[in-house]
Write an enzyme that holds these catalytic residues in place. Sequence first.
Site, PDB file in Angstrom:
ATOM      1  N   TYR A 138      99.512 128.139 -65.092  1.00 24.94           N
ATOM      2  CA  TYR A 138      98.217 127.882 -64.486  1.00 24.94           C
ATOM      3  C   TYR A 138      97.111 127.799 -65.531  1.00 24.94           C
ATOM      4  O   TYR A 138      97.070 128.587 -66.485  1.00 24.94           O
ATOM      5  CB  TYR A 138      97.864 128.996 -63.499  1.00 24.94           C
ATOM      6  CG  TYR A 138      98.828 129.127 -62.342  1.00 24.94           C
ATOM      7  CD1 TYR A 138      99.714 128.106 -62.012  1.00 24.94           C
ATOM      8  CD2 TYR A 138      98.850 130.271 -61.565  1.00 24.94           C
ATOM      9  CE1 TYR A 138     100.594 128.225 -60.953  1.00 24.94           C
ATOM     10  CE2 TYR A 138      99.720 130.408 -60.496  1.00 24.94           C
ATOM     11  CZ  TYR A 138     100.592 129.377 -60.198  1.00 24.94           C
ATOM     12  OH  TYR A 138     101.464 129.505 -59.140  1.00 24.94           O
TER      13      TYR A 138
ATOM     14  N   GLU B 136      91.615 146.951 -43.095  1.00 24.05           N
ATOM     15  CA  GLU B 136      91.393 145.761 -42.267  1.00 24.05           C
ATOM     16  C   GLU B 136      89.941 145.565 -41.865  1.00 24.05           C
ATOM     17  O   GLU B 136      89.540 144.441 -41.509  1.00 24.05           O
ATOM     18  CB  GLU B 136      92.281 145.827 -41.024  1.00 24.05           C
ATOM     19  CG  GLU B 136      93.766 145.680 -41.345  1.00 24.05           C
ATOM     20  CD  GLU B 136      94.645 145.772 -40.122  1.00 24.05           C
ATOM     21  OE1 GLU B 136      95.700 145.114 -40.107  1.00 24.05           O
ATOM     22  OE2 GLU B 136      94.285 146.508 -39.174  1.00 24.05           O
TER      23      GLU B 136
END
Length: 429
Positions: free
Chosen positions: A334, A410
């Site tokens: 990358y 969350e």
Amino acid sequence: MIKKIIFGSVLFTAISAPSFASSINTQLEQATQSVSEKVITWRRHLHQYPELSNREFETAKYITNHLKSLGLEVQTDVAHTGVVAKLSGGKKGPLIALRADMDALPVTEQVDLPFASKQTSTYRGNEVGVMHACGHDTHVAILMAVAESLVKIKDQLAGEVLFVFQPAEEGAPEGEEGGAELMLKEGLFKQKPEAMFGLHVTSSLNTGQIGFREGPLMASEDSFTINVTGRQTHGSRPWNGVDPIVASSQIIMATQTIASRQVDVTKAPSVISFGAINGGIRSNIIPDNVELIGTIRTFDQTMRADIKKRLAKTAELVAESAGAKADVHIDHGYPVTVNNVALTQKMTPTLARIAGADNIITTDLITGAEDFSYYALETPGLFYFLGVTPKDQNAKTAPSNHSPQFYVDESALQLGVESLSQLVVDYLQ
């Protein structure tokens, strides 16, 4: 309420939404709040059923069903399992893109959750556990929620939004292509977006925090293999052969001076690390061959190319000086992930308004790599990090991404939905 924040060397004025909220921002806030429970439901499903790179078949179906339910035109099987959808606003304007990666890792989950992954698969010939240990399940759920939120206000949008659900960010299986590079190769940017945004959850920041920086953010990644060939002989008579183990040790030490002595350390940091040395089977036999495996990390594309040339030359000449031979193979990975400076400065007030100026963190350079970098080479990009370690815990000691104990608070996901959605609205406005 007006807050002054400094990002890099630039002073921004962040205007809080309650004082100057436009009609579209009010509608967007309502839309993002309406999906706050759904995003957690989606995330838990994806977390429980993770899939490895280029094998995200059920994940793709889950995403596709949702996007079609929103009335979006969906393209599937992009770069094997990728899913792409476009939203056209009610007014003319530019195209921008949003990206979420879909794949999980060959990691056996150790987090005690009712929706913990019990999935297994085969990786490099071995039976392995599979886990969303890098949080790509949250990225997918967030982008699904962003899509639903923006559809609800599409008549107010002045432009188009491309939703990119990308497979194989963690790397395609050996012998396969995949990820961002393959999506682009297959024509993802046939109509090039004017800008692209992406986020990544991280345990190194607390819930409520957003981290990023202008310019280089994450390193390029290139892996290499050096095969050092000598001549086998008895360990008691090394002069009768050529010792590839000694030559390999000299190569390892010599290449460390590339980063410390041969390239300009004031321009950008760089790393050359060896991760494996394989050679020999017993104490008194000098082998024919030794294999060295390692990685190169840089933050400048020109320096990246220069270091790869220096690594090969150093290994070859050091081996030759010992009477051995070094064959160097570099897998080009990358590129550097670069946040476009102008785009980052333009959108920083948006992130500061949504998260709060005190929650905007200028991150250090990160030696990890990301294939969002391919998109950012083609069009201006902004990639940022979303904290997911609970506020009452120390983010510095939390299990990191890729750990079997990686944990996501969350309650952090809603900020991801709101920030990514607001970036779209503010940019198109």
